[in-house]
Design an enzyme around this catalytic site. Structure first.
Site, PDB file in Angstrom:
ATOM      1  N   GLY A 190     -20.811  14.186 -13.059  1.00 53.54           N
ATOM      2  CA  GLY A 190     -21.777  13.857 -14.242  1.00 53.54           C
ATOM      3  C   GLY A 190     -23.215  14.385 -13.858  1.00 53.54           C
ATOM      4  CE  LYS A 218     -22.344  10.744 -16.455  1.00 50.68           C
ATOM      5  NZ  LYS A 218     -23.010   9.280 -15.885  1.00 50.68           N
ATOM      6  CB  SER A 262     -22.395  10.579  -6.662  1.00 51.25           C
ATOM      7  OG  SER A 262     -23.474   9.118  -7.415  1.00 51.25           O
ATOM      8  CG  HIS A 310     -17.601   7.386 -18.572  1.00 51.04           C
ATOM      9  ND1 HIS A 310     -18.433   6.659 -18.803  1.00 51.04           N
ATOM     10  CD2 HIS A 310     -17.491   8.435 -17.961  1.00 51.04           C
ATOM     11  CE1 HIS A 310     -19.289   7.092 -17.435  1.00 51.04           C
ATOM     12  NE2 HIS A 310     -18.087   8.193 -16.706  1.00 51.04           N
ATOM     13  N   GLY A 334     -23.422   8.327 -10.611  1.00 45.96           N
ATOM     14  CA  GLY A 334     -24.793   8.222 -11.462  1.00 45.96           C
ATOM     15  C   GLY A 334     -26.069   7.663 -10.163  1.00 45.96           C
ATOM     16  CG  ASN A 380     -19.463  12.326 -18.720  1.00 44.32           C
ATOM     17  OD1 ASN A 380     -19.940  12.760 -19.831  1.00 44.32           O
ATOM     18  ND2 ASN A 380     -18.803  11.221 -18.568  1.00 44.32           N
ATOM     19  CD  GLU A 391     -22.296   6.685 -18.136  1.00 43.22           C
ATOM     20  OE1 GLU A 391     -22.003   7.653 -18.385  1.00 43.22           O
ATOM     21  OE2 GLU A 391     -22.322   7.121 -17.135  1.00 43.22           O
ATOM     22  CD  GLU A 406     -15.293   8.990 -13.827  1.00 42.42           C
ATOM     23  OE1 GLU A 406     -16.133  10.052 -12.979  1.00 42.42           O
ATOM     24  OE2 GLU A 406     -16.136   7.758 -14.730  1.00 42.42           O
TER      25      GLU A 406
HETATM   26  C1  PEP Z   1     -19.700  10.207 -15.253  1.00 42.33           C
HETATM   27  O1  PEP Z   1     -20.276  10.326 -15.758  1.00 42.33           O
HETATM   28  O2  PEP Z   1     -17.783  10.528 -14.682  1.00 42.33           O
HETATM   29  C2  PEP Z   1     -20.079  10.824 -13.084  1.00 42.33           C
HETATM   30  C3  PEP Z   1     -18.932  10.602 -12.335  1.00 42.33           C
HETATM   31  O3  PEP Z   1     -21.199  10.955 -13.466  1.00 42.33           O
HETATM   32  P1  PEP Z   1     -22.243  11.621 -11.693  1.00 42.33           P
HETATM   33  O4  PEP Z   1     -21.020  12.748 -11.158  1.00 42.33           O
HETATM   34  O5  PEP Z   1     -23.123  11.533 -11.992  1.00 42.33           O
HETATM   35  O6  PEP Z   1     -21.925  10.032 -10.773  1.00 42.33           O
END
Ligand code: PEP
Length: 254
Positions: A237, A14, A216, A99, A177, A12, A101, A171
């Site tokens: 991400g 973003k 992460s 998601h 993040g 992803n 966000e 998630e």
């Molecule tokens: C995401 O945005 O779905 C995500 C898991 O981000 P990150 O890997 O940066 O934590």
């Protein structure tokens, strides 16, 4: 329990990587990642980069791509929004919905997420439903209740065929993040809870549902997460933005 299956590596991006960066990313990633029949690789670039992604991955159909979000309507006065019906013409075949966000910054509610999944399905796209708890909810012992609400709101709104096509991404919001990853045990526990919610819905086969972990994920922890029970792949991400790091993740479990 879940049955063993080939992993899904989903990226992803973003609001990162415009068309030029997308082309540069793919030029490098294609060198670093050879096609694998034992895994699915899918990238969710920003919508404006979908045509660049399609052009730069044209000779590599193993690198699938999708849209990060769509509107609940098919067409109309929604400035800045994207209709699921417009997506297939770009060559994209997958779509995210729910998601954290989107839920946090844009107010996407469970009924809206369910509607978006339906729009993705109607457009022939493979929908990924993202669910997960905040730190506050986890600390209040509400993990199971949150996952139940988020998953069931969508399953109740879809028909059996729609449920059959659904992919899930667990998630935890506190791991996105932040550099803080759920332990393989935490992930396994939450994935089992998601799986439990599928029981009794026509079209759902809990043991065969594909549930990705996101939060992460990095080259350093991918192997451990991928062997956790019930983890069928990852949604990544930050670590998917660099082609070398993403290629290292996509090599896991080979
Ligand atoms: C995401 O945005 O779905 C995500 C898991 O981000 P990150 O890997 O940066 O934590």
């Amino acid at each position: 329990m879940s049955e063993p299956r080939t992993p899904v590596f989903a990226a992803n991006w973003k609001m990162c990587h415009g068309p030029a960066e997308t082309a540069a990313f793919l030029a490098r990633f294609k060198q670093r990642h050879a096609p694998r029949d034992d895994a699915t690789v899918v990238v969710f670039p920003p919508a404006i980069s979908l045509p660049a992604f399609a052009a730069a991955s044209a000779e590599r159909p193993d690198i699938r791509f999708g849209v990060q979000d769509v509107h609940t309507d098919i067409e109309g006065a929604h400035t800045g929004a994207i209709s699921a019906a417009m997506v297939p013409a770009t060559g994209a075949t997958w779509g995210l919905a729910g998601h954290s966000e989107r839920r946090r910054e844009f107010g996407d509610t469970d009924p809206m997420v369910a509607k978006k999944l339906q729009r993705l399905l109607d457009a022939g796209l493979r929908p990924v439903l993202c669910v997960g708890e905040t730190l506050e909810e986890r600390e209040a012992g509400r993990l199971s209740a949150v996952l139940e609400t988020q998953v069931k709101a969508c399953l109740e709104a879809l028909d059996a065929e729609g449920r059959r096509r659904l992919v899930y991404a667990y998630e935890p919001v506190w791991a996105i993040g932040t550099g803080r990853t759920a332990s393989p045990m935490d992930a396994a526990e939450a994935h089992a809870l998601v799986r439990e919610q599928l029981t009794g819905f026509e079209g759902c086969t809990p043991g065969r549902a594909v549930i990705l972990y996101g939060g992460s994920v990095k080259p350093a922890n991918i192997e451990q997460l991928l062997i956790a029970p019930g983890v069928d792949g990852v949604l990544v991400g930050g670590a998917s933005l660099d082609p070398d790091s993403w290629a290292a993740i996509c090599a896991a479990g080979a």
